[in-house]
Write a protein that holds these residues in place. Structure first.
Motif, short mmCIF file in Angstrom:
data_model
loop_
_atom_site.label_atom_id
_atom_site.label_comp_id
_atom_site.label_asym_id
_atom_site.label_seq_id
_atom_site.Cartn_x
_atom_site.Cartn_y
_atom_site.Cartn_z
N VAL A 66 0.84 -1.21 0.00
CA VAL A 66 0.00 0.00 0.00
C VAL A 66 0.88 1.25 0.00
N ALA A 67 1.95 1.23 0.78
CA ALA A 67 2.86 2.38 0.81
C ALA A 67 3.49 2.62 -0.56
N SER A 68 3.80 1.53 -1.27
CA SER A 68 4.43 1.67 -2.59
C SER A 68 3.47 2.26 -3.62
N ILE A 69 2.16 2.06 -3.43
CA ILE A 69 1.17 2.68 -4.31
C ILE A 69 1.18 4.19 -4.10
N LYS A 70 1.26 4.58 -2.86
CA LYS A 70 1.25 6.02 -2.54
C LYS A 70 2.49 6.74 -3.04
N ASP A 71 3.65 6.06 -2.98
CA ASP A 71 4.87 6.74 -3.44
C ASP A 71 5.30 6.32 -4.86
N LYS A 72 4.38 5.63 -5.57
CA LYS A 72 4.55 5.29 -6.99
C LYS A 72 5.74 4.36 -7.24
N TYR B 287 -2.83 -0.09 -9.42
CA TYR B 287 -2.04 1.07 -9.85
C TYR B 287 -2.11 1.14 -11.37
N ASP C 214 -0.32 6.32 -13.30
CA ASP C 214 -0.67 7.76 -13.30
C ASP C 214 -0.98 8.30 -14.69
#
Length: 331
Positions: free
Chosen positions: A149-155, A201, A204
């Motif tokens: 989940v953290a890796s989704i937020k920081d791409k 993901y 973007d």
């Protein structure tokens, strides 16, 4: 009076996808829609919104959905007791760009499935690669819900995924619960008859048709993931001496897939089991009830269970995938 059923070919159904390209026109004879990226050709689909049409013969323009209502036991054989719609969905994919990072739920996760739908285990066979070909399949060691989940937020999602550069003819099994995506490839896909996909993901990007990003379903995706899945690579084919010049690529509760390359006559189909033939190269013919049935590159043919085995005569060399549905009694 009921029309006797026969080997059935179907019209492909093209699907716009923002990650698609134009390479499917090299594989299929039906022209692509003008001026838009086509990511998928659904070559056998019993979906309410997209049901395949019979291409020729006395049942021309009938949908596979209507045939499953009228000829269920002729098509499915002994498995007709268990299926009221055709249980597989077959596609060609042109992944010009990388797809979204996604996951599919299992058959057992009923709370995540629309009514009447199944989970989605699938498999790919690589038909064409390019300089940017890549397959992501499975999680790297140490990946858990929190750091994913953290890796989704920081791409940085791609750093959590196992990846490899595919080769032509690689076969990859994507069990439900596996995080996956791919790009720069043309593949054949066989899957459960489900359209349930949860995006984690999407790089973007914006959809050119809407000017907006596509929706993500992060919560449902996280619920669907098998965090014990580990890293996924190509399968090792198994030689099958019972069918001339063939190898088994996949054999699981949902489908069994052979790859056959042959210049000589060989048998296709099985007694009381539906069989699907997908031609990748070359062409050939079969005789059923004193009528010739041809199959050529890019075509799919369903041999209803009632037909049993046929002899296929290649015109020079033919490459095809043969697909069957396991006996439900033994699942």
């Amino acid at each position: 009076m009921k029309i006797p059923i026969y080997p059935l070919k179907f019209e492909p159904i093209y699907q716009y996808r923002l990650w698609g390209g134009r390479k499917l026109e090299n594989l299929l004879s039906k022209p692509l829609p003008d001026n838009e990226p086509i990511g998928e050709a659904w070559i056998l689909s019993d979906r309410k919104d997209h049901s395949s049409l019979v291409q020729e013969g006395d049942l021309k323009n009938k949908t596979i959905t209507s045939l499953m209502e009228e000829y269920r036991y002729e098509i499915m054989g002994k498995n007709g007791l268990y299926y009221d719609r055709f249980p597989l969905l077959l596609k060609f994919l042109d992944c010009k760009e990388v797809l979204s990072v996604q996951v599919h739920p299992s058959d057992h996760q009923k709370e995540l499935l629309p009514e009447g739908d199944t989970g989605k285990t699938e498999a790919w066979i690589v038909l064409e690669t390019g300089d940017d070909s890549k397959i992501f399949a499975g999680l790297k060691p140490g990946t858990n819900k929190e750091n994913l989940v953290a890796s989704i937020k920081d791409k940085s999602v791609s750093e959590r995924l196992h990846s490899f550069i595919p080769k032509q003819e690689d076969a990859v099994f994507i069990e439900s619960g596996t995080v996956h995506t791919l790009g720069g490839t043309v593949v054949f896909e066989v899957q459960e008859n489900s359209d349930v996909t949860f995006r984690l993901y999407d790089w973007d990007r914006l959809d050119a048709k809407t000017g907006k990003p596509r929706d993500l379903q992060i919560e449902n995706a996280i619920q669907s993931i098998n965090f014990n899945q580990g890293e996924i690579g190509p399968v090792t084919p198994v030689i099958d001496n019972s069918i001339k010049n063939s190898e088994i690529l996949f054999d699981n509760n949902h489908f069994k897939v052979w790859r056959i390359k042959n210049k000589e006559v060989f048998k296709v189909g099985f007694i009381d089991i539906p069989t699907i033939l997908v031609c990748i190269e070359g062409k050939g013919s079969m005789n059923y009830n004193n009528q010739e049935y041809n199959i050529s590159k890019g075509e799919v043919m369903l041999l209803p269970a009632i037909i049993g085995q046929l002899e296929l005569l290649p015109n020079d060399e033919i490459t095809l995938f043969q697909i069957t549905i396991p006996d439900k009694n033994f699942n």
